[in-house]
Design an enzyme around this catalytic site. Structure first.
Site, PDB file in Angstrom:
ATOM      1  N   TYR A 233     -19.005  67.151  16.687  1.00  0.00           N
ATOM      2  CA  TYR A 233     -19.685  66.392  17.749  1.00  0.00           C
ATOM      3  C   TYR A 233     -20.574  67.308  18.563  1.00  0.00           C
ATOM      4  O   TYR A 233     -21.705  66.992  18.866  1.00  0.00           O
ATOM      5  CB  TYR A 233     -18.651  65.732  18.671  1.00  0.00           C
ATOM      6  CG  TYR A 233     -17.994  64.512  18.084  1.00  0.00           C
ATOM      7  CD1 TYR A 233     -17.034  64.624  17.087  1.00  0.00           C
ATOM      8  CD2 TYR A 233     -18.329  63.239  18.525  1.00  0.00           C
ATOM      9  CE1 TYR A 233     -16.414  63.507  16.551  1.00  0.00           C
ATOM     10  CE2 TYR A 233     -17.710  62.111  17.998  1.00  0.00           C
ATOM     11  CZ  TYR A 233     -16.763  62.252  17.011  1.00  0.00           C
ATOM     12  OH  TYR A 233     -16.178  61.147  16.492  1.00  0.00           O
TER      13      TYR A 233
ATOM     14  N   HIS B  44     -14.958  49.325  12.231  1.00  0.00           N
ATOM     15  CA  HIS B  44     -15.563  50.644  12.068  1.00  0.00           C
ATOM     16  C   HIS B  44     -15.235  51.283  10.712  1.00  0.00           C
ATOM     17  O   HIS B  44     -16.065  51.974  10.147  1.00  0.00           O
ATOM     18  CB  HIS B  44     -15.048  51.524  13.204  1.00  0.00           C
ATOM     19  CG  HIS B  44     -15.772  52.810  13.340  1.00  0.00           C
ATOM     20  ND1 HIS B  44     -17.044  52.894  13.840  1.00  0.00           N
ATOM     21  CD2 HIS B  44     -15.407  54.080  13.024  1.00  0.00           C
ATOM     22  CE1 HIS B  44     -17.427  54.171  13.843  1.00  0.00           C
ATOM     23  NE2 HIS B  44     -16.455  54.903  13.359  1.00  0.00           N
TER      24      HIS B  44
ATOM     25  N   ASP C  54     -20.495  55.646  10.902  1.00  0.00           N
ATOM     26  CA  ASP C  54     -20.157  56.704  11.865  1.00  0.00           C
ATOM     27  C   ASP C  54     -21.069  57.920  11.639  1.00  0.00           C
ATOM     28  O   ASP C  54     -22.279  57.747  11.497  1.00  0.00           O
ATOM     29  CB  ASP C  54     -18.655  57.043  11.723  1.00  0.00           C
ATOM     30  CG  ASP C  54     -18.093  57.822  12.885  1.00  0.00           C
ATOM     31  OD1 ASP C  54     -17.647  57.209  13.865  1.00  0.00           O
ATOM     32  OD2 ASP C  54     -18.109  59.070  12.820  1.00  0.00           O
TER      33      ASP C  54
END
Ligand SMILES: *[C@@H]1O[C@H](CO)[C@@H](O)[C@H](O)[C@H]1NC(C)=O
Ligand SMILES: *[C@@H]1O[C@H](CO)[C@@H](O)[C@H](O)[C@H]1NC(C)=O
Ligand SMILES: *[C@@H]1O[C@H](CO)[C@@H](O)[C@H](O)[C@H]1NC(C)=O
Length: 453
Positions: free
Chosen positions: A367, A423, A221
């Site tokens: 982000y 993930h 990630d």
């Protein structure tokens, strides 16, 4: 002029712009900005305190009481009949989990588990960086040891590695697991602009401060993006890069997605892997649905963030839905299928780390800081020349075809498609991930150790 000529001109302009962009060489020196201080406090300067202080997690009783008060006051809500996880989170599951959280979950037990590791904090550019630093006990092992920095992502935390660390230490590795600034016990920046590249810069300084001249870096990630940046910016000291997440970027997107839509086999020779990319329109729709959080966090993080900051139930609902979507939980009609992969206690402890440190807002802002930073995209084009290991987990959201990877990673030492896992590989399949990391370090060391003499 008719529509076709206009369309042709537009395509030519876009293509020309794209190739001009690609032809620009990237000046790496400008990425290393060690003189930026991320706090507003006048008492903090960049060079004020370089000591490394031992740290123990010890949440106040008041914070636990406050949480329990909030959990007691949860308002009931029902999921639509037979919709399982189709509308996002499943209220029935989350409410029953909240009941467990309130009546059976014991944070102090997990605090003990967490404190079994050696934790430290040190200030870098105004950020109090938290990290685990775990090494084998005997001196002989210390000498022969390989040093590896492992970086988590969102919505994970350093806790994702709690089962991986002992396996690596047992195999004579020294493991450093930091919290990204603004995640868990690393303090958040007070100014905007701290994204993946700035984090890479901070972690490079961390490794210098710890005195490691050679180290490996691993991540999934955001941790993967940070690790990629470290591999480029600190290639003198970073001996190898292992990732369990690669962004889906085609080597040549315009050609791939235009001509590839008609002749997919030209761009992805392997028929199995081809399904990860084509039919393009279908895949891009699926991908966009899975990436809805990405658009929200990178544009309006505080709006969602404040709601999650204020409600433990909301925070759990949001984070745990991602665990369900992105792990190998195959049958979402089975409401609690996630518990085949993670225990209730693991899911809650990861949520607790966001809750008690009040870091969901900075974690969402991350982000925006990383995406709306032109440097991120520039650095994405720089080939990585140090040895690379890629762990391909079948339930990962983003799985570019193997043939695309050599465009970015110039020395792929290991590439393995795993039997299971997704993930959150470190927490979900600790043995598989740890074995792959150990194997990668061994092979890249054998193959390339002469490069570093
Ligand atoms: C945690 O802090 C409390 C009070 O601040 C103290 O009494 C307790 O001993 C601490 N626990 C640990 C494990 O350090
Ligand atoms: C770890 O190092 C010690 C001391 O050098 C050695 O005896 C042992 O075999 C090593 N273990 C592994 C798994 O490599
Ligand atoms: C998924 O789980 C549901 C509920 O337990 C069950 O009825 C269904 O048969 C399962 N589907 C598959 C494909 O296993």
């Amino acid at each position: 002029m008719n529509g076709y000529s206009i369309a042709t001109i537009v395509v030519i302009i876009i293509a020309a712009g794209y190739y001009y962009f690609l032809s620009q060489t990237v000046d790496l020196s400008k990425y290393i900005k060690n003189d930026q201080c991320w706090t507003n406090s006048p008492s903090h300067t960049i060079e004020d305190d370089t000591t490394i202080k031992p740290f123990k997690v010890n949440i106040s009783q008041g914070a636990i009481r406050d949480l329990n008060t909030r959990l007691k006051r949860i308002r009931n809500y029902a999921t639509l009949q037979d919709t399982h996880w189709d509308y996002g989170t499943n209220a029935d599951y989350i409410l029953s989990l909240a009941n467990y959280w309130q009546n059976h979950y014991n944070w102090r037990n997990h605090e003990l588990t967490i404190n079994n590791f050696n934790h430290y904090k040190t200030r870098i550019q105004g950020i109090n960086v938290h990290f685990i630093h775990q090494t084998g006990s005997d001196d002989l092992a210390k000498k022969s040891t390989k040093v590896i920095l492992m970086i988590h992502g969102w919505p994970g935390s350093f806790y994702e590695f709690y089962k991986v660390i002992p396996i690596l230490v047992k195999a004579n590795h020294t493991v450093i697991v930091p919290s990204i600034p603004g995640f868990g016990f690393s303090s958040p920046p007070e100014k905007s602009g701290l994204g993946t590249i700035e984090t890479a810069s901070i972690f490079i300084q961390l490794m210098q401060r710890l005195g490691y001249n050679h180290y490996y870096v691993q991540g999934g990630d955001w941790g993967s993006a940070i690790a990629n940046a470290m591999a480029i910016l600190d290639s003198k000291h970073c001996k190898g890069l292992h990732v369990n997440f690669v962004f889906m970027t085609a080597p040549n997107p315009i050609l791939t997605y235009s001509i590839g839509s008609f002749f997919p086999s030209l761009f992805v020779p392997d028929p199995e892997e081809r399904k990860r990319v084509f039919p393009f329109l279908q895949r891009i729709i699926e991908y966009s649905i899975e990436m809805s959080h990405f658009f929200l966090h990178s544009t309006r993080p505080d709006t969602l963030g404040l709601a999650l900051h204020d409600s433990p139930l909301g925070l759990a609902a949001y984070i745990i839905e991602k665990f369900i979507r992105w792990s190998g939980c195959s049958n979402t009609s089975k409401i609690d299928c996630i518990e085949e992969k993670f225990t209730k206690d693991e899911l809650i402890t990861n949520v607790m780390i966001y809750w008690v440190t009040q870091t969901i807002v900075p974690s969402l802002r991350y982000y925006k800081e990383s995406i709306f930073n032109s440097k991120t995209f520039e650095l994405e084009r720089v080939p990585i020349s140090i040895p690379a290991g890629i762990a391909d987990f079948p339930n990962e959201v983003s799985r570019p075809p193997r043939s695309w990877l050599s465009h970015r990673y110039k020395k792929i030492v290991t590439y393995n498609t795993m039997l299971r896992g997704g993930h959150f590989a470190a927490l979900e399949e600790p043995d598989i991930l740890a074995r792959d990391v150990i194997d990668f370090i061994l092979k890249s060391d054998k193959q390339y150790s002469h490069d570093n003499i």
